[in-house]
Design an enzyme around this catalytic site. Structure first.
Site, PDB file in Angstrom:
ATOM      1  N   THR A 207      -3.198 -24.604 -26.335  1.00  0.00           N
ATOM      2  CA  THR A 207      -4.631 -24.320 -26.309  1.00  0.00           C
ATOM      3  C   THR A 207      -4.898 -22.816 -26.228  1.00  0.00           C
ATOM      4  O   THR A 207      -5.992 -22.375 -26.550  1.00  0.00           O
ATOM      5  CB  THR A 207      -5.331 -25.005 -25.110  1.00  0.00           C
TER       6      THR A 207
ATOM      7  N   ARG B 127       2.891 -19.463 -25.602  1.00  0.00           N
ATOM      8  CA  ARG B 127       3.118 -18.943 -24.254  1.00  0.00           C
ATOM      9  C   ARG B 127       4.500 -19.370 -23.772  1.00  0.00           C
ATOM     10  O   ARG B 127       4.798 -20.551 -23.707  1.00  0.00           O
ATOM     11  CB  ARG B 127       2.045 -19.504 -23.323  1.00  0.00           C
TER      12      ARG B 127
ATOM     13  N   ASP C  59     -10.656 -13.254 -18.743  1.00  0.00           N
ATOM     14  CA  ASP C  59     -11.605 -14.240 -19.265  1.00  0.00           C
ATOM     15  C   ASP C  59     -12.061 -15.253 -18.213  1.00  0.00           C
ATOM     16  O   ASP C  59     -13.056 -15.940 -18.416  1.00  0.00           O
ATOM     17  CB  ASP C  59     -11.078 -14.925 -20.537  1.00  0.00           C
ATOM     18  N   ARG C  60     -11.346 -15.361 -17.101  1.00  0.00           N
ATOM     19  CA  ARG C  60     -11.775 -16.316 -16.070  1.00  0.00           C
ATOM     20  C   ARG C  60     -12.547 -15.615 -14.959  1.00  0.00           C
ATOM     21  O   ARG C  60     -12.434 -14.404 -14.784  1.00  0.00           O
ATOM     22  CB  ARG C  60     -10.567 -17.009 -15.438  1.00  0.00           C
TER      23      ARG C  60
ATOM     24  N   THR D 229     -10.772 -29.829 -23.796  1.00  0.00           N
ATOM     25  CA  THR D 229     -10.369 -28.638 -23.044  1.00  0.00           C
ATOM     26  C   THR D 229      -9.905 -27.532 -23.989  1.00  0.00           C
ATOM     27  O   THR D 229      -9.226 -27.799 -24.966  1.00  0.00           O
ATOM     28  CB  THR D 229      -9.230 -29.028 -22.088  1.00  0.00           C
TER      29      THR D 229
ATOM     30  N   LYS E   4     -14.247 -17.016 -23.342  1.00  0.00           N
ATOM     31  CA  LYS E   4     -14.874 -17.012 -22.033  1.00  0.00           C
ATOM     32  C   LYS E   4     -14.771 -15.590 -21.481  1.00  0.00           C
ATOM     33  O   LYS E   4     -13.926 -14.809 -21.922  1.00  0.00           O
ATOM     34  CB  LYS E   4     -14.225 -18.025 -21.106  1.00  0.00           C
TER      35      LYS E   4
ATOM     36  N   LYS F  22      -1.592 -14.709 -28.922  1.00  0.00           N
ATOM     37  CA  LYS F  22      -2.651 -15.575 -29.431  1.00  0.00           C
ATOM     38  C   LYS F  22      -3.308 -14.899 -30.620  1.00  0.00           C
ATOM     39  O   LYS F  22      -3.509 -13.690 -30.611  1.00  0.00           O
ATOM     40  CB  LYS F  22      -3.669 -15.806 -28.314  1.00  0.00           C
TER      41      LYS F  22
ATOM     42  N   SER G 182      -2.537 -15.037 -19.892  1.00  0.00           N
ATOM     43  CA  SER G 182      -3.702 -15.315 -19.055  1.00  0.00           C
ATOM     44  C   SER G 182      -3.414 -15.175 -17.568  1.00  0.00           C
ATOM     45  O   SER G 182      -3.035 -14.118 -17.108  1.00  0.00           O
ATOM     46  CB  SER G 182      -4.243 -16.701 -19.397  1.00  0.00           C
ATOM     47  N   HIS G 183      -3.554 -16.272 -16.833  1.00  0.00           N
ATOM     48  CA  HIS G 183      -3.429 -16.245 -15.380  1.00  0.00           C
ATOM     49  C   HIS G 183      -2.001 -16.484 -14.919  1.00  0.00           C
ATOM     50  O   HIS G 183      -1.737 -16.549 -13.721  1.00  0.00           O
ATOM     51  CB  HIS G 183      -4.336 -17.323 -14.801  1.00  0.00           C
TER      52      HIS G 183
ATOM     53  N   ASP H 183      -9.160 -13.024 -13.928  1.00  0.00           N
ATOM     54  CA  ASP H 183      -7.741 -13.346 -14.069  1.00  0.00           C
ATOM     55  C   ASP H 183      -6.976 -12.288 -14.864  1.00  0.00           C
ATOM     56  O   ASP H 183      -7.500 -11.223 -15.173  1.00  0.00           O
ATOM     57  CB  ASP H 183      -7.559 -14.726 -14.695  1.00  0.00           C
TER      58      ASP H 183
ATOM     59  N   ARG I 185      -3.056 -33.033 -14.469  1.00  0.00           N
ATOM     60  CA  ARG I 185      -4.299 -32.610 -13.828  1.00  0.00           C
ATOM     61  C   ARG I 185      -5.170 -33.844 -13.606  1.00  0.00           C
ATOM     62  O   ARG I 185      -5.396 -34.632 -14.522  1.00  0.00           O
ATOM     63  CB  ARG I 185      -5.058 -31.614 -14.693  1.00  0.00           C
TER      64      ARG I 185
ATOM     65  N   ASP J 298      -6.086 -11.725 -17.939  1.00  0.00           N
ATOM     66  CA  ASP J 298      -6.615 -11.140 -19.169  1.00  0.00           C
ATOM     67  C   ASP J 298      -8.133 -11.033 -19.166  1.00  0.00           C
ATOM     68  O   ASP J 298      -8.747 -10.730 -20.188  1.00  0.00           O
ATOM     69  CB  ASP J 298      -6.139 -11.930 -20.389  1.00  0.00           C
TER      70      ASP J 298
ATOM     71  N   GLU K  55     -14.253 -26.182 -16.223  1.00  0.00           N
ATOM     72  CA  GLU K  55     -13.990 -26.293 -14.786  1.00  0.00           C
ATOM     73  C   GLU K  55     -12.909 -25.325 -14.322  1.00  0.00           C
ATOM     74  O   GLU K  55     -12.807 -25.034 -13.144  1.00  0.00           O
ATOM     75  CB  GLU K  55     -13.605 -27.730 -14.413  1.00  0.00           C
ATOM     76  N   SER K  56     -12.089 -24.849 -15.266  1.00  0.00           N
ATOM     77  CA  SER K  56     -10.983 -23.962 -14.922  1.00  0.00           C
ATOM     78  C   SER K  56     -11.445 -22.509 -14.822  1.00  0.00           C
ATOM     79  O   SER K  56     -10.689 -21.598 -15.149  1.00  0.00           O
ATOM     80  CB  SER K  56      -9.896 -24.093 -15.977  1.00  0.00           C
TER      81      SER K  56
END
Ligand code: G1P
Ligand code: ZN
Length: 542
Positions: free
Chosen positions: A17, A21, A280-281, A343, A375, A125, A112-113, A276, A495, A278, A363-364
């Site tokens: 997604t 990675r 985006d969160r 997602t 995001k 990406k 990312s995170h 986070d 999850r 990168d 939600e993440s």
């Protein structure tokens, strides 16, 4: 002079997604990154002379891959590369730069995170011309290409100086090293009421922002401290480090615990936030009040018109399926559609491009809007600041008023990490075959209303995504969702998303864990979590 280097495919270069990675050691294998980048270029087929954006979150191995990618872009006929100074571009800033300068796409180097460093994670990406992550058709084509690749192309040039702004030439292609912050900061200034926020700061409004030693540090310092007037030191851990100081740059209650404790303690500033690896969160915590990402989406949507960029109202809201239905109630009240997508941010891109949604979220801890196609952590923080400054209330008051109007969706996510892939697959398969008899079945006080495996038909291009998670909806609007993570790098992660709806005249101020106890028990009985995984409790609760 273009060189063609013979190679052979690697196993499993399947972008998930959020791109490809893997561990740094995997990316360091000869030809590995090159194969993937060449596969991207072969599929993208950018017109000769196109612009490509390259930047990353500054983690270990970032600079090495950037130099490789620049040389390969020159060999593949790109006319210009825009790269952030120091190799830095937050994911939302990269999305903005792609859009602003009409680039054909961009390579974002990030996991990312996930933790960074020689023994940790790395990622690549590809984003397309609209600034968003490549859609599934493109990532599938890239994957197919990685399985047949037999050569990659490069030019034989020395590394460029990534730390000096300006333009250099690599194999006939222009490489522009750009200020990674400037364009993004101006975009934020165009969307939000900076004057109102500055006035609140002058009036004594305080905040703490934890950049988690990741990419948002320079952005947050420029915007929060330099432009909005928050005092120096408001941004904590503001220098990006290659290993994020040894931490997970994941802004949740577990990994941003210091911020969480500060916000729940006696010395809390008015507002707390984090972003986070990168950028985006986001994590949003008011003084003494944690705001779940699902609630944040709903609360931002309900108040977005207070920011100049959204004064005209919203065209629609979009949320990922496991995100709580809090936003649906806001959309209902506004008379705009609420789209439920699988997602992953890429599903929002078509809706935003088609003008069917203005705000979206997961939600993440991912929230964003049509200003970019990713995001955007700082965007969410700034929209919160704008709303609080204009309304003159605390985050806690805003949350309580929201629930008193729309009802409250108590929410938690339970993650079971590093379980054996075979066990996780067996759990999901068994769950899927046992769905039919569930409606009408009682689990304690809960009665199942519907149960299904979520599929999504994109309303814009008609593409269908199946097997996007199992949804168990109970009478009264409570829900349990099960799905396997698509971003992990070791084993499988299950999850379990738990959501209990309390109407506006219900119990609005209770402990989340107590409110979810019946749902947690039902989830285990329905899926046999303990039986399949051998685990009696989740590893992470967010
Ligand atoms: C996770 C999140 C998802 C997000 C993705 C990329 O994916 O759950 O919402 O879009 O990271 O940040 P997952 O590991 O669940 O597949
Ligand atoms: Zn991220």
């Amino acid at each position: 002079m273009i060189q063609t280097v013979p190679t052979r495919p690697f196993d499993g270069q399947k972008p998930g997604t959020s791109g490809l990675r893997k561990k740094v050691s995997v990316f360091r294998q000869p030809n590995y990154s090159e194969n993937f980048i060449q596969s991207v270029f072969d599929v993208a087929k950018a017109a000769k002379g196109s612009t490509l954006v390259i930047g990353g979150d500054g983690r270990f191995h970032n600079r090495t891959v950037i130099q490789q990618a620049i040389r390969m872009a020159a060999a593949n006929g790109y006319g210009e590369v825009l790269v952030g100074q120091g190799g830095i571009l937050s994911t939302p800033a990269a999305s903005h730069v792609i859009r602003k300068f009409g680039a054909s796409g961009g390579l974002i180097l990030s996991a990312s995170h996930n933790p960074g460093g020689p023994d940790a994670d790395f990622g690549i990406k590809y984003n397309i011309a609209n600034g968003g992550p490549a859609p599934e058709t493109v990532t599938e084509a890239i994957y197919a290409r990685t399985r047949e690749i037999n050569r990659w192309m490069t030019v034989d040039t020395p590394d460029i100086d990534l730390d000096t702004l300006g333009t250099v030439e690599v194999g006939g292609m222009a490489v522009k090293v750009i200020d990674p912050v400037a364009d993004y900061a101006s975009l934020m200034e165009s969307l939000f009421d900076f004057a109102a926020i500055r006035a609140a700061v002058a009036d004594g409004f305080t905040m703490a922002f934890d950049a988690m030693s990741a990419v948002t540090g320079p952005y947050a310092i420029e915007i929060l401290e330099n432009r909005l007037g928050f005092p120096k030191g408001t941004v904590r851990s503001g220098v990006p480090l290659e290993d994020f100081g040894g931490h997970h740059p994941d802004p949740n209650m577990v990994h941003a615990k210091a911020l969480f404790d500060l916000m729940m303690g006696p010395d809390a500033p008015d507002f707390g936030a984090a972003s986070d690896g990168d950028g985006d969160r986001n994590l949003i915590i008011g003084k003494g009040r944690f705001i779940t990402p699902s609630d944040s989406l709903a609360m931002l949507a309900a108040n977005a018109h207070l920011a100049p960029g959204y004064a005209g109202g919203l065209k629609g809201i979009a949320r990922s399926m496991p995100t709580s239905a809090a936003a649906d109630r806001v959309a209902d009240a506004m008379g705009v559609p609420c789209h439920e997508t699988p997602t992953g941010w890429k599903f929002f891109g078509n809706l935003l491009d088609a003008g069917m949604a203005t705000i979206c979220g997961e939600e993440s801890a991912g929230t964003g809007s049509d200003h970019v196609r990713e995001k955007d952590g700082l965007w969410a923080v700034l929209l919160w600041l704008n709303i609080l400054a204009v309304r003159g209330v605390s985050a806690d008051t805003l949350a309580r008023e929201h629930w008193a109007r729309f009802g409250r969706n108590y929410y938690a996510r339970h993650d079971y990490e590093g379980i054996e892939t075979a066990c996780a697959d067996a759990l999901m398969a068994e769950l899927k075959t046992n769905l039919a008899p569930l409606p009408g079945a009682a689990f304690g006080p809960l009665t199942v209303a519907t149960a299904d495996s979520f599929s999504y038909t994109d309303p814009v291009d008609g593409s269908v995504s199946t097997n996007q998670g199992i949804r168990i909806l109970f009478e009264g609007g409570s829900r349990v969702v099960f799905r396997l993570s698509g971003t992990g790098t070791e084993g499988a992660t299950l999850r379990v998303y738990l959501e209990r709806f309390e109407p506006a005249d219900g119990d609005l101020d209770e402990e989340t864990s107590a409110m979810l106890a019946d749902l947690i028990a039902a989830a285990d009985r329905i899926a046999g979590i303990a039986r399949h995984t051998g685990r009696s409790a989740p590893d992470v609760v967010t």
